[in-house]
Design a protein around this motif. Structure first.
Motif, PDB file in Angstrom:
ATOM      1  N   PRO A 119      39.788  39.532 -46.670  1.00 23.91           N
ATOM      2  CA  PRO A 119      40.099  38.338 -45.851  1.00 23.91           C
ATOM      3  C   PRO A 119      40.914  37.336 -46.660  1.00 23.91           C
ATOM      4  O   PRO A 119      40.707  37.144 -47.854  1.00 23.91           O
ATOM      5  CB  PRO A 119      38.711  37.780 -45.497  1.00 23.91           C
ATOM      6  N   ALA A 120      41.852  36.763 -46.014  1.00 21.30           N
ATOM      7  CA  ALA A 120      42.729  35.794 -46.672  1.00 21.30           C
ATOM      8  C   ALA A 120      41.928  34.550 -47.016  1.00 21.30           C
ATOM      9  O   ALA A 120      41.002  34.164 -46.297  1.00 21.30           O
ATOM     10  CB  ALA A 120      43.896  35.426 -45.753  1.00 21.30           C
ATOM     11  N   PRO A 121      42.214  33.969 -48.148  1.00 20.81           N
ATOM     12  CA  PRO A 121      41.486  32.742 -48.493  1.00 20.81           C
ATOM     13  C   PRO A 121      41.772  31.651 -47.469  1.00 20.81           C
ATOM     14  O   PRO A 121      42.845  31.613 -46.847  1.00 20.81           O
ATOM     15  CB  PRO A 121      42.048  32.382 -49.885  1.00 20.81           C
ATOM     16  N   PRO A 122      40.818  30.799 -47.280  1.00 17.31           N
ATOM     17  CA  PRO A 122      41.051  29.740 -46.284  1.00 17.31           C
ATOM     18  C   PRO A 122      42.210  28.831 -46.708  1.00 17.31           C
ATOM     19  O   PRO A 122      42.428  28.579 -47.903  1.00 17.31           O
ATOM     20  CB  PRO A 122      39.722  28.983 -46.258  1.00 17.31           C
ATOM     21  N   ALA A 123      42.935  28.410 -45.757  1.00 19.12           N
ATOM     22  CA  ALA A 123      44.081  27.531 -46.034  1.00 19.12           C
ATOM     23  C   ALA A 123      43.587  26.195 -46.562  1.00 19.12           C
ATOM     24  O   ALA A 123      42.549  25.687 -46.135  1.00 19.12           O
ATOM     25  CB  ALA A 123      44.899  27.315 -44.760  1.00 19.12           C
ATOM     26  N   PRO A 124      44.279  25.690 -47.546  1.00 13.52           N
ATOM     27  CA  PRO A 124      43.845  24.378 -48.063  1.00 13.52           C
ATOM     28  C   PRO A 124      43.935  23.320 -46.957  1.00 13.52           C
ATOM     29  O   PRO A 124      44.772  23.393 -46.059  1.00 13.52           O
ATOM     30  CB  PRO A 124      44.838  24.111 -49.197  1.00 13.52           C
ATOM     31  N   PRO A 125      43.017  22.396 -47.041  1.00  7.74           N
ATOM     32  CA  PRO A 125      43.065  21.350 -45.995  1.00  7.74           C
ATOM     33  C   PRO A 125      44.352  20.532 -46.094  1.00  7.74           C
ATOM     34  O   PRO A 125      44.928  20.347 -47.176  1.00  7.74           O
ATOM     35  CB  PRO A 125      41.825  20.503 -46.301  1.00  7.74           C
ATOM     36  N   VAL A 126      44.797  20.101 -44.964  1.00  6.89           N
ATOM     37  CA  VAL A 126      46.019  19.284 -44.906  1.00  6.89           C
ATOM     38  C   VAL A 126      45.667  17.866 -45.330  1.00  6.89           C
ATOM     39  O   VAL A 126      44.739  17.238 -44.786  1.00  6.89           O
ATOM     40  CB  VAL A 126      46.619  19.289 -43.488  1.00  6.89           C
ATOM     41  N   ASN A 166      37.754  15.277 -57.239  1.00  2.00           N
ATOM     42  CA  ASN A 166      36.795  15.694 -56.218  1.00  2.00           C
ATOM     43  C   ASN A 166      36.700  14.682 -55.083  1.00  2.00           C
ATOM     44  O   ASN A 166      37.402  13.649 -55.077  1.00  2.00           O
ATOM     45  CB  ASN A 166      35.430  15.957 -56.850  1.00  2.00           C
ATOM     46  N   ALA A 167      35.822  14.964 -54.110  1.00  2.76           N
ATOM     47  CA  ALA A 167      35.702  14.096 -52.929  1.00  2.76           C
ATOM     48  C   ALA A 167      35.119  12.742 -53.275  1.00  2.76           C
ATOM     49  O   ALA A 167      35.188  11.817 -52.449  1.00  2.76           O
ATOM     50  CB  ALA A 167      34.833  14.780 -51.875  1.00  2.76           C
ATOM     51  N   ALA A 202      41.404  11.706 -51.774  1.00  3.29           N
ATOM     52  CA  ALA A 202      42.318  11.994 -50.671  1.00  3.29           C
ATOM     53  C   ALA A 202      41.514  12.258 -49.412  1.00  3.29           C
ATOM     54  O   ALA A 202      40.330  12.626 -49.461  1.00  3.29           O
ATOM     55  CB  ALA A 202      43.195  13.182 -51.028  1.00  3.29           C
ATOM     56  N   THR A 203      42.167  12.096 -48.253  1.00  4.08           N
ATOM     57  CA  THR A 203      41.503  12.333 -46.964  1.00  4.08           C
ATOM     58  C   THR A 203      42.362  13.257 -46.117  1.00  4.08           C
ATOM     59  O   THR A 203      43.578  13.356 -46.299  1.00  4.08           O
ATOM     60  CB  THR A 203      41.263  11.003 -46.221  1.00  4.08           C
ATOM     61  N   GLY A 207      40.218  11.772 -41.602  1.00  3.74           N
ATOM     62  CA  GLY A 207      39.742  10.694 -42.446  1.00  3.74           C
ATOM     63  C   GLY A 207      38.615  11.093 -43.379  1.00  3.74           C
ATOM     64  O   GLY A 207      38.036  10.218 -44.031  1.00  3.74           O
ATOM     65  N   ASN A 208      38.305  12.399 -43.480  1.00  3.36           N
ATOM     66  CA  ASN A 208      37.234  12.851 -44.372  1.00  3.36           C
ATOM     67  C   ASN A 208      37.770  13.018 -45.791  1.00  3.36           C
ATOM     68  O   ASN A 208      38.876  13.545 -45.983  1.00  3.36           O
ATOM     69  CB  ASN A 208      36.674  14.184 -43.898  1.00  3.36           C
TER      70      ASN A 208
END
Length: 225
Positions: A119-126, A166-167, A202-203, A207-208
């Motif tokens: 399975p392809a790795p999940p796409a990085p969040p935009v 990190n977040a 970053a968000t 907005g997360n």
């Protein structure tokens, strides 16, 4: 006592008894006036009486061997005469042709299916909003962070480092992507950025807060006295 001794003693006792009887008869003859011939006859009998031990019985002789019986040869049996048929039956040759070979087709085996792709790795969040530094990033690494061992060795160079924000906006997972040629200088750059770097995370579009990465070139020059 042996058997012969016992037999001889019995014979002697018998002789003594007979002698005693003869003396009694002689006395009686003298008393009664018997004739002298009777006395002579008795004396002759006494003279001829001799007790001898009987000879031992002869040993048993083995029986004679049986006479040899000649073996007669077995009778000769002549084989029965062979009777030949003057008119033998003809030889029958089977002329039936061989059946044609049966062709059995080889089953076609399908090649195994290729393995399913990973399975392809999940796409990085935009990233909707980039992380913002709190303070001046140029102050996070200075000549005060120059390792003393590198100063004594007069080591200089450029370290390219990358890290994760990190977040929570903290620096973590700092690593060297291009070395300055001195591991002491590379490690000093990562220690300084991890200790002093602070960000507004970053968000995404919703907005997360999300984690992002950042890079920097650190040029190490020996401090001038």
């Amino acid at each position: 006592m042996a058997y012969s001794d016992q037999k001889m003693s019995g014979s002697k006792v018998t002789a003594l008894v007979i002698v005693a009887l003869v003396h009694l008869a002689l006395g009686y003859a003298f008393v009664t006036g018997l004739a002298t011939n009777f006395v002579k006859k008795q004396v002759e009998k006494l003279n001829t009486f001799d007790v001898e031990e009987p000879p031992p019985p002869p040993p048993d002789e083995p029986p004679p061997p049986p006479p040899d019986i000649p073996m007669s040869p077995p009778p000769v049996v002549s084989p029965p005469p062979i009777v030949r048929n003057p008119n033998p039956p003809p030889v029958v040759i089977n002329t039936t042709p061989n059946p044609p070979p049966v062709y059995v087709p080889t089953p076609v085996v399908a090649p195994p299916a290729p393995p399913a792709p990973a399975p392809a790795p999940p796409a990085p969040p935009v990233v909707s909003k980039a992380a913002g530094a709190k303070g001046n990033p140029a102050d996070w690494i200075s000549t005060d962070d120059y390792p003393p061992s590198s100063i004594r060795a007069e080591e200089e160079g450029t370290s390219v480092i990358a890290w994760t924000i990190n977040a929570q906006g903290r620096v973590e997972n700092c690593r060297t992507t291009s070395s300055s040629g001195s591991s002491a200088l590379d490690q000093a750059a990562c220690r300084a950025i991890t200790r002093r770097g602070r960000y507004s995370p970053a968000t995404d579009a919703a907005g997360n807060p999300i984690a992002t990465t950042a890079t920097r070139r650190v040029v190490w020059k020996l401090p001038q006295n």
